[in-house]
Design an enzyme around this catalytic site. Structure first.
Site, PDB file in Angstrom:
ATOM      1  N   GLU A   1       0.804  -1.220   0.000  1.00 43.25           N
ATOM      2  CA  GLU A   1       0.000   0.000   0.000  1.00 43.25           C
ATOM      3  C   GLU A   1       0.841   1.276   0.000  1.00 43.25           C
ATOM      4  O   GLU A   1       0.407   2.290  -0.544  1.00 43.25           O
ATOM      5  CB  GLU A   1      -0.938  -0.002   1.220  1.00 43.25           C
ATOM      6  CG  GLU A   1      -2.053  -1.021   1.161  1.00 43.25           C
ATOM      7  CD  GLU A   1      -3.048  -0.761   0.041  1.00 43.25           C
ATOM      8  OE1 GLU A   1      -3.272   0.413  -0.311  1.00 43.25           O
ATOM      9  OE2 GLU A   1      -3.593  -1.740  -0.505  1.00 43.25           O
TER      10      GLU A   1
ATOM     11  N   SER B   1     -51.595 -26.859  36.866  1.00 41.28           N
ATOM     12  CA  SER B   1     -51.300 -27.443  38.180  1.00 41.28           C
ATOM     13  C   SER B   1     -49.935 -27.047  38.742  1.00 41.28           C
ATOM     14  O   SER B   1     -49.604 -27.447  39.864  1.00 41.28           O
ATOM     15  CB  SER B   1     -51.396 -28.967  38.090  1.00 41.28           C
ATOM     16  OG  SER B   1     -52.726 -29.374  37.836  1.00 41.28           O
TER      17      SER B   1
END
Length: 778
Positions: free
Chosen positions: A189, A469
């Site tokens: 780069e 229940s």
């Protein structure tokens, strides 16, 4: 100058005009210079303010509970290997670097990473684990040869909480950056990075020539500094003005900051990919995203691939364009060799390596979305939303990924089997489940819907359904908390009931099996979940007392004051039911459910502790008795299929629950260490056709067969004694037909019966009891 008529012209002479023009031009230039200077000064101010004041928006990282290894632990080498793989460890023949492991027969060797837990920094070590079938026998530090009593594996990253702009990054300082990454970046780069002053005229010319000769864009003319300026301060539009600003700002940036500071910012800012709506920024984050490894663990070829993405993360995406990515990676490697960063042997080896990309990232918010939703809600009590999204907090949670997987698998397999047997369309039935630690209240696993459900509805937290229940233990506990009046032998009327409502209508409840059992002992009524006997007890106690007991168990939502409450019309979410049964499993100590252990900042400093918060809300003697009765529900009551499938794990305690018309199937159960609640039903509330025993209980059993649930110890507290009971009376201790039941001293039953089961004949038809709503409320 004289005109023909003899008058002098008033027009200025050429010399005077020239002088005026020079003055005007000078003034214009001066104005331009002043404006340009002011503009540059403004850019300089902007750079310094934004660069120095840059506060990286770092997402909060959410971790699962770490796996703790110690000698004697019941675990296999395969289970440990799966745990290592989940955090990105790589299997090789001879592990040397952090993040590597090897497996040989009954041994496993791995090199741990540095990891900062909430209490201390664990440094990298090479660990040897020796197994004996399903048990871990020995833990040794390979380098020192010393025995290690306990070691924690690095926890799995299970999700993140992202900033508003959905950028994902892991901050890394310049000193932590692998030198090879810097070398590869510079080689491809900006080879003159450490020599230029922000722009590189020679580099621009060279890139133009190379691109012209090749006929394609192979190199860019921008320096790393220019790239940072473009990403950091400017837009990506291609205009002369933007390019001019880029050059000026690059020069200014280089004049104020060191090369190392600029490169550190670049390495953390650069865009390197997209994961759904989350943008991947920085090399450290990209390393996790593409390789499930830390940046300092990457090989040359892997670093070169990441550097290759700088030119175009989408164009060179290795998952979508592997050939293009390979070509770009190899170009980076060749450039590194050309510039002397690698020799030919190293370069050839790197080029020969495959891409090595993981199929999916090691972390994903989609992996445990329901649990993460609970984490967010509990965090919301202590933190602002913006702090969670920007400060880079590390959140250590209670989730056990191995347990979570087993719970999900149990739901997936059993529901598929039920739908197939009943010839129902796929995914007709929905499910939710929670698994917690009895001791700490930590949520170990949470499922808010069956696998593949994309509705986003978290049934574990938000689906409030009648609990059936499951409410009954609260009623019986309210009675047993009065030992002078009630015990396990207290006689209850299991008789028809007719109840007048406020609106004048009548409520006529029935037992599930439609049978009238007349007088039954309290323990028999609970073990078999008799509705009529339970209503009889509830009416004796009164709604206010039952409501108070539910509050003591941890129910905080609205409780209806209707007699149907005794049969479970109370609507709770699975999470709320779990909190209720957590108090029972903890022997009367209310332990709030929690999903978070610790919160630390990005530097590892503790911010918030979430200690165990315990409050005794119930009498331990009454809770012990109710838990014993719930173990009898499993042994010989409505949940007896559990004891048949898991005989070696008995005793376990639990209760089935079924709502009207078989719309909801519930089961809540626990051992000494684990508690789990399972719900099944349909989102549109249509009947699912399953009782608690035929649906939820079967999934609960499937789960616990794969988990290390421990049997209940059932050690009675002080002032509780065992008494031998035969049906409805006390018998001598040597009566083999009897069974021991707990009683509170001094309320022990007298010796009133023989060691023989009496048979009652000639019973008359039961008389119907009539109650009014006024009697119940008062």
């Amino acid at each position: 100058m004289t005109s023909r008529s003899g008058y002098k012209s008033r027009r200025p002479g050429r010399k005077k005009i020239s002088k005026i023009r020079k003055v005007t031009l000078f003034q214009l230039l001066l104005i331009v210079l002043i404006c340009a200077t002011a503009y540059v000064m403004w850019l300089d101010y902007k750079i310094r303010i934004e660069f120095e004041g840059k506060k990286w928006s770092l997402p909060a990282r959410v971790y699962a509970s770490p796996l703790e290894l110690y000698e004697g632990l019941g675990i296999t080498s395969r289970q440990v290997e799966n745990a290592l793989k989940s955090v990105g460890f790589e299997r090789i023949n001879r592990p040397q670097r952090p993040g590597e492991y090897a497996k040989y027969a009954d041994k496993l060797v791995y090199v741990s990473r540095d990891f900062r837990f909430w209490d201390k920094l664990e440094t990298s070590r090479k660990i040897l684990l020796v197994f004996d079938q399903k048990t871990l026998n020995r833990i040794t530090d390979v380098n020192t040869g010393k025995h290690i009593p306990l070691v924690r594996l690095e926890p799995e990253l299970i999700g993140k909480i992202y900033p508003e702009h959905n950028e994902d990054r892991v901050f890394i300082s310049y000193d932590e950056v692998p030198p090879l990454l810097i070398d590869s970046l510079i080689s491809i780069e900006d080879r003159h990075y450490f020599d230029h002053f922000g722009i590189d005229p020679k580099g621009i010319l060279r890139a133009a020539l190379i691109n012209l000769r090749s006929g394609e864009l192979k190199q860019g003319g921008s320096t790393l500094t220019q790239q940072l300026v473009k990403n950091f301060f400017l837009t990506h539009e291609r205009t002369i003005t933007r390019k001019f600003n880029e050059i000026i700002m690059s020069l200014l940036l280089e004049s104020h900051y060191s090369k190392q500071e600029i490169l550190e910012a670049y390495i953390n800012e650069i865009y390197l990919g997209q994961h759904g709506s989350q943008a991947i920024h920085g090399f450290a984050m990209a390393s996790e995203y593409y390789f499930a490894r830390r940046l300092n663990e990457l090989r040359v070829d892997q670093l070169a691939l990441l550097v290759g993405l700088v030119r175009g993360a989408s164009y060179y995406n290795p998952r979508r364009n592997p050939e293009r990515a390979m070509e770009r990676r190899n170009l980076v490697i060749q450039q590194m060799m050309t510039q002397g960063y690698l020799d030919k042997t190293q370069a050839d080896k790197a080029i020969s390596m495959p891409l090595g990309i993981v199929e999916i990232p090691g972390w994903s918010n989609a992996k445990y979305p329901d649990f993460l939703q609970l984490v967010r809600r509990q965090l919301g009590k202590d933190y602002k939303p913006e702090d969670l999204k920007t400060e880079g907090l590390h959140l250590f949670t209670t989730l056990n990924p191995a347990y979570q997987e087993k719970v999900e698998q149990a739901i997936h397999r059993r529901l598929g089997s039920i739908e197939k047997d009943r010839k129902l369309p796929e995914k007709t039935i929905q499910a939710a489940a929670l698994l917690t630690s009895v001791e700490t209240g930590e949520v170990l696993a949470l499922v808010g819907g069956r696998y593949g459900d994309n509705t986003g509805f978290n049934r574990a937290l938000d689906a409030r359904r009648p609990i059936g229940s499951l409410v009954k233990p609260a009623i019986y506990l309210a009675a047993l908390s009065q030992p002078g009046k009630y015990n396990v032998l207290s006689s209850l009327d299991d008789l028809p009931i007719r109840m007048k409502q406020k609106d004048g209508t009548e409520w006529i409840p029935e037992n599930y099996d439609g049978v009238i059992h007349n007088q039954v002992p309290l323990y028999t009524a609970l073990e078999n979940s008799y509705n009529l006997a339970t209503i009889d007890l509830g009416l004796e106690l009164g709604l206010p007392r039952v409501k108070q007991m539910l509050r003591q168990l941890g129910v905080e939502s609205t409780i209806p004051e209707y007699p149907s409450l005794f049969l479970g019309t109370l609507e709770l979410s699975p999470y709320q039911v779990t909190q209720m049964y957590q108090t029972l499993a903890s022997n009367g100590f209310r332990v709030p459910l929690r999903s978070i252990r610790e919160v630390v900042d990005r530097d590892g400093q503790p911010l918030q502790r979430y200690p165990i918060d315990i409050e005794q809300t119930l009498d331990s003697k009454a809770v012990f008795i109710i838990n014993f009765l719930l173990s009898q529900v499993v042994k010989q009551g409505t949940a007896k299929s559990l004891s048949a499938r898991m005989p070696a794990f008995m005793p376990l305690a639990g209760k089935t629950g079924t709502s009207n018309d078989l719309r909801d199937s519930w089961y809540a159960g626990f051992g000494d260490n684990l508690l789990a609640v399972v719900w099944l039903g349909q989102d549109d509330n249509r009947p699912v056709g399953l009782t608690g025993a035929s649906g939820a209980l079967q999934i609960w059993t499937d789960m616990m067969q794969q988990l290390p649930v421990q049997p209940l110890s059932l050690i009675p507290p002080e002032s509780v004694e065992w008494v031998n009971i035969l049906v409805d009376h006390r018998v001598a201790d040597n009566c083999r037909e009897g069974q021991d039941y707990p009683f509170v001293t001094p309320y022990l039953p007298e010796h009133t019966g023989e060691c023989i089961i009496s048979i009652q004949d000639g019973q008359t038809a039961p008389e119907t009891k009539t109650w009014s709503i006024f009697d119940i409320l008062h």
